[in-house]
Every structure is written in structure tokens, then in C-alpha cells.
Motif scaffolding. Structure first.
Motif, PDB file in Angstrom:
ATOM      1  N   PHE A  30      54.402   6.874  57.835  1.00 11.48           N
ATOM      2  CA  PHE A  30      54.520   7.337  56.461  1.00 11.48           C
ATOM      3  C   PHE A  30      53.573   8.511  56.242  1.00 11.48           C
ATOM      4  CE2 PHE A  30      52.613   6.703  52.069  1.00 11.48           C
ATOM      5  CZ  PHE A  30      53.626   7.396  51.401  1.00 11.48           C
ATOM      6  N   GLY A  31      54.107   9.609  55.720  1.00 12.44           N
ATOM      7  CA  GLY A  31      53.282  10.772  55.422  1.00 12.44           C
ATOM      8  C   GLY A  31      53.997  12.051  55.795  1.00 12.44           C
ATOM      9  N   PRO A  32      53.423  13.197  55.429  1.00  6.33           N
ATOM     10  CA  PRO A  32      54.096  14.478  55.627  1.00  6.33           C
ATOM     11  C   PRO A  32      54.207  14.876  57.101  1.00  6.33           C
ATOM     12  CG  PRO A  32      51.855  14.824  54.855  1.00  6.33           C
ATOM     13  CD  PRO A  32      52.118  13.347  54.761  1.00  6.33           C
ATOM     14  N   ALA A  33      55.236  15.648  57.388  1.00  4.10           N
ATOM     15  CA  ALA A  33      55.483  16.079  58.766  1.00  4.10           C
ATOM     16  C   ALA A  33      54.464  17.096  59.252  1.00  4.10           C
ATOM     17  CB  ALA A  33      56.898  16.669  58.879  1.00  4.10           C
ATOM     18  N   ASP A  34      53.745  17.740  58.325  1.00  2.38           N
ATOM     19  CA  ASP A  34      52.745  18.726  58.724  1.00  2.38           C
ATOM     20  C   ASP A  34      51.335  18.169  58.649  1.00  2.38           C
ATOM     21  OD1 ASP A  34      52.517  18.530  56.002  1.00  2.38           O
ATOM     22  OD2 ASP A  34      52.535  20.688  55.613  1.00  2.38           O
ATOM     23  N   ALA A  35      51.194  16.852  58.733  1.00  2.00           N
ATOM     24  CA  ALA A  35      49.882  16.219  58.639  1.00  2.00           C
ATOM     25  C   ALA A  35      48.970  16.707  59.760  1.00  2.00           C
ATOM     26  CB  ALA A  35      50.022  14.703  58.701  1.00  2.00           C
ATOM     27  N   SER A  36      47.717  16.967  59.420  1.00  2.00           N
ATOM     28  CA  SER A  36      46.708  17.325  60.418  1.00  2.00           C
ATOM     29  C   SER A  36      45.772  16.157  60.710  1.00  2.00           C
ATOM     30  CB  SER A  36      45.896  18.534  59.944  1.00  2.00           C
ATOM     31  OG  SER A  36      45.294  18.288  58.682  1.00  2.00           O
ATOM     32  N   MET A  37      45.980  15.035  60.010  1.00  4.32           N
ATOM     33  CA  MET A  37      45.156  13.837  60.183  1.00  4.32           C
ATOM     34  C   MET A  37      46.076  12.625  60.276  1.00  4.32           C
ATOM     35  SD  MET A  37      42.286  12.480  57.470  1.00  4.32           S
ATOM     36  CE  MET A  37      41.801  10.769  57.340  1.00  4.32           C
ATOM     37  N   LEU A  38      45.722  11.695  61.149  1.00  3.63           N
ATOM     38  CA  LEU A  38      46.527  10.494  61.362  1.00  3.63           C
ATOM     39  C   LEU A  38      45.643   9.270  61.186  1.00  3.63           C
ATOM     40  CD1 LEU A  38      49.445   9.665  62.300  1.00  3.63           C
ATOM     41  CD2 LEU A  38      48.538   9.622  64.634  1.00  3.63           C
ATOM     42  N   VAL A  39      46.181   8.235  60.543  1.00  2.00           N
ATOM     43  CA  VAL A  39      45.524   6.943  60.457  1.00  2.00           C
ATOM     44  C   VAL A  39      46.385   5.955  61.234  1.00  2.00           C
ATOM     45  CG1 VAL A  39      44.772   5.059  58.952  1.00  2.00           C
ATOM     46  CG2 VAL A  39      44.457   7.445  58.228  1.00  2.00           C
ATOM     47  N   ILE A  40      45.792   5.296  62.219  1.00  2.00           N
ATOM     48  CA  ILE A  40      46.523   4.398  63.109  1.00  2.00           C
ATOM     49  C   ILE A  40      46.015   2.978  62.908  1.00  2.00           C
ATOM     50  CG2 ILE A  40      47.095   3.868  65.504  1.00  2.00           C
ATOM     51  CD1 ILE A  40      46.591   6.789  66.187  1.00  2.00           C
ATOM     52  N   GLY A  41      46.907   2.070  62.505  1.00  2.00           N
ATOM     53  CA  GLY A  41      46.535   0.689  62.261  1.00  2.00           C
ATOM     54  C   GLY A  41      46.858  -0.214  63.432  1.00  2.00           C
ATOM     55  N   LEU A  42      47.384  -1.394  63.140  1.00  2.00           N
ATOM     56  CA  LEU A  42      47.720  -2.370  64.174  1.00  2.00           C
ATOM     57  C   LEU A  42      49.224  -2.622  64.173  1.00  2.00           C
ATOM     58  CD1 LEU A  42      45.778  -5.703  64.783  1.00  2.00           C
ATOM     59  CD2 LEU A  42      48.241  -5.570  65.027  1.00  2.00           C
ATOM     60  N   ALA A  43      49.724  -3.231  63.112  1.00  2.00           N
ATOM     61  CA  ALA A  43      51.146  -3.550  62.973  1.00  2.00           C
ATOM     62  C   ALA A  43      51.403  -3.896  61.515  1.00  2.00           C
ATOM     63  CB  ALA A  43      51.526  -4.737  63.868  1.00  2.00           C
ATOM     64  N   PRO A  44      52.643  -3.852  61.058  1.00  2.00           N
ATOM     65  CA  PRO A  44      52.942  -4.228  59.666  1.00  2.00           C
ATOM     66  C   PRO A  44      52.615  -5.693  59.399  1.00  2.00           C
ATOM     67  CG  PRO A  44      54.788  -3.059  60.678  1.00  2.00           C
ATOM     68  CD  PRO A  44      53.843  -3.395  61.783  1.00  2.00           C
ATOM     69  N   VAL A  75      47.898  13.770  55.495  1.00  2.00           N
ATOM     70  CA  VAL A  75      47.639  12.567  56.297  1.00  2.00           C
ATOM     71  C   VAL A  75      48.938  11.811  56.534  1.00  2.00           C
ATOM     72  CG1 VAL A  75      46.287  10.444  56.486  1.00  2.00           C
ATOM     73  CG2 VAL A  75      45.398  12.369  55.156  1.00  2.00           C
ATOM     74  N   ARG A  76      49.068  11.262  57.718  1.00  2.00           N
ATOM     75  CA  ARG A  76      50.180  10.370  58.029  1.00  2.00           C
ATOM     76  C   ARG A  76      49.590   9.056  58.503  1.00  2.00           C
ATOM     77  NH1 ARG A  76      55.762  10.449  59.120  1.00  2.00           N
ATOM     78  NH2 ARG A  76      56.426   9.147  60.863  1.00  2.00           N
ATOM     79  N   VAL A  77      50.261   7.954  58.149  1.00  2.00           N
ATOM     80  CA  VAL A  77      49.804   6.611  58.514  1.00  2.00           C
ATOM     81  C   VAL A  77      50.836   5.989  59.444  1.00  2.00           C
ATOM     82  CG1 VAL A  77      49.152   4.341  57.647  1.00  2.00           C
ATOM     83  CG2 VAL A  77      48.642   6.375  56.291  1.00  2.00           C
ATOM     84  N   THR A  78      50.380   5.408  60.553  1.00  2.00           N
ATOM     85  CA  THR A  78      51.303   4.818  61.517  1.00  2.00           C
ATOM     86  C   THR A  78      50.623   3.634  62.201  1.00  2.00           C
ATOM     87  OG1 THR A  78      52.861   5.357  63.298  1.00  2.00           O
ATOM     88  CG2 THR A  78      50.641   6.264  63.498  1.00  2.00           C
TER      89      THR A  78
END
Length: 258
Positions: A48-62, A110-113
Motif C-alpha cells: 500500500f502506498g504510492p508507486a514513486d515512494a522513496s521509503m518502504l516500511v516492511i512488516g511481517l504479515a497481515p 512511503v509504501r508499506v508492505t
């Protein structure tokens, strides 16, 4: 998969892990009493987040009754409440609340994945399920790669899952691999032998610059309720990563919900 929208659509239709498919669908049928009027998403949850994100937040799983219910990362559960409130207070999210896919929430830069896109039983994917899901994260990193400058990785599981994905996407990870700890900061450079993977669109290493990884305790209820991870600790990491990514500070407007 030459765009994030195409990648997200492919992820949402994945059925590669029988145990996870059975669990996510069973949760969607049985539901939780508080959500009996919901039609659960009960599929893999894309980033979730914009395609031009320069920052990523990486979690575990839904979460079973969070993203697995709403269809959006960190939406509809207490972990998401903590994460998006912190992002909002730093000007990275348009709202401190994330309750459904149609709530109007947007992210800025930012994008979150996550490394696993299906809700796992007891929030514990197996190593095999983690590895089966890795190509989705690799492709996401490839598509974001030319602009990506920082990534906040939540928890040891996410850290261990993300490092091989960054390697496969074209960055050079130090050996021995850096160990996870809250506050860990590691900058990855483009691998010298990285090149195009043969498929159309960005491939491993194509146009990559350095990316700095930030370790952060996961925003789980266990961590936030016990004070192992406080809101200020989370915001400190997010703020540093946003600065590294070139996302300028932004304060919510006066009168906006806090």
C-alpha cells in the motif's frame, strides 16, 4: 509485472501456500464477533502506498482480523493504529486512522508492505511460506528500486526475510549479514555484478542507488503494550528514514486529529 498495480493484482490472486489459503479463508468464514457484518478480504494483501515512494516500511504479515479483513496492510488492527498514527504525526500519512480500504487514507513518499502477504495462523509463517512469498517482495523492490532510498524493517522476522530479497533485487548485503536490533542502520550499495534480469521493466540492480535499512521493533501489541516499543521510539526511526529518503518534514494542519 511492469508496474506496482499489476504486481498488486497478481499478489491478490496467489494461492501458492495451502496452509495459508485454508487459514485466511477459514478466518473469513468464521469471522470475529465484532466484525460479523464485514465481508472479509480473505486473500493475499498487496502493498500500500504510492508507486514513486522513496521509503518502504516492511512488516511481517497481515493480521487475521486486520489486513485479512480489510484488504490493506496494517489496516483495521491495533498495530496499524500505532504505525499510522506515528506516520501521520510525521506528515507521512493523511490520517492517523486506518479502518478500511475506502477510508481515504493516503501515504506521502512511503509504501508499506510485508514479506508474507497472507495472514498466518498465530502470526507465524513457516520458513517455507516466507521463501515462497519472497519473489513478490523482490519484484516490489525492483520496481521501487530506482527511487528507493530507505526502508524501515519491523521485527526480526521481517529483517531476516528482507535481506535475501534486497540481495535478489540487486543490492549488496554485507557478509556476515547484519543482525537485527532496534536502531540498527545499514546502508546497502548496488551489487557490482547486478544487471538486467531478462524480463521487461526494471530488473535486479537496474538504476539502483544506495538504500539504508533501519531496524525497528515490530508494532505488535506485545511490544507496544509492554513499552518495549514506545511511540517516540517508532517516530525516531521513521523520522530518520524519511530524512534519508528525502521526504521533507511536514506538520499536520492545526485542528487536525492527533
Amino acid at each position: 509485472m511492469n508496474s506496482l498495480s499489476e504486481l498488486d493484482a497478481r499478489i491478490s490472486g496467489c494461492a501458492a501456500c495451502p496452509r495459508l489459503v485454508a487459514w485466511r479463508e477459514e478466518v473469513g468464514r468464521v469471522k470475529r464477533a465484532a466484525y460479523m457484518d464485514w465481508t472479509y478480504w480473505a486473500r493475499p494483501v498487496p502493498g500500500f502506498g504510492p508507486a514513486d515512494a522513496s521509503m518502504l516500511v516492511i512488516g511481517l504479515a497481515p493480521a487475521a482480523h486486520g489486513g485479512n479483513r480489510t484488504g490493506r496492510m496494517f489496516t483495521g488492527d491495533r498495530s496499524g493504529d500505532v504505525l499510522y498514527k506515528a506516520m501521520y504525526e510525521l506528515g507521512l500519512a493523511s490520517s492517523p486512522l486506518a479502518v478500511s480500504m475506502d477510508d481515504g487514507l493516503t501515504l506521502r513518499g512511503v509504501r508499506v508492505t510485508s514479506p508474507v502477504h497472507c495472514a498466518p495462523p498465530e502470526n507465524k509463517p513457516t520458513p517455507g511460506e516466507r521463501d515462497m512469498c519472497r519473489p513478490w517482495l523482490v519484484r516490489e523492490l525492483e520496481l521501487l528500486g530506482p527511487r528507493l532510498r530507505s526502508a524501515v524493517i519491523l521485527g526480526a522476522f521481517g529483517w531476516q526475510a528482507a535481506l535475501p530479497a534486497f540481495t535478489a533485487a540487486g543490492w549488496s548485503v554485507p557478509k556476515p549479514r547484519p543482525r537485527f536490533a532496534h536502531g540498527t542502520r545499514v546502508t546497502l550499495e548496488r551489487a557490482e555484478d547486478s544487471g538486467h534480469s531478462g524480463h521487461s521493466g526494471p530488473g535486479p540492480g537496474l538504476g539502483l542507488g544506495p538504500v539504508t535499512l533501519y531496524g525497528c521493533f515490530h508494532v505488535s501489541q506485545r511490544n507496544t503494550f509492554t513499552g518495549r516499543l514506545t511511540p517516540d521510539m517508532l517516530k525516531d526511526v521513521l523520522r530518520d528514514a524519511a530524512g534519508e529518503a528525502g521526504i521533507s518534514p511536514y506538520a499536520p494542519p492545526d485542528g487536525a486529529p492527533q
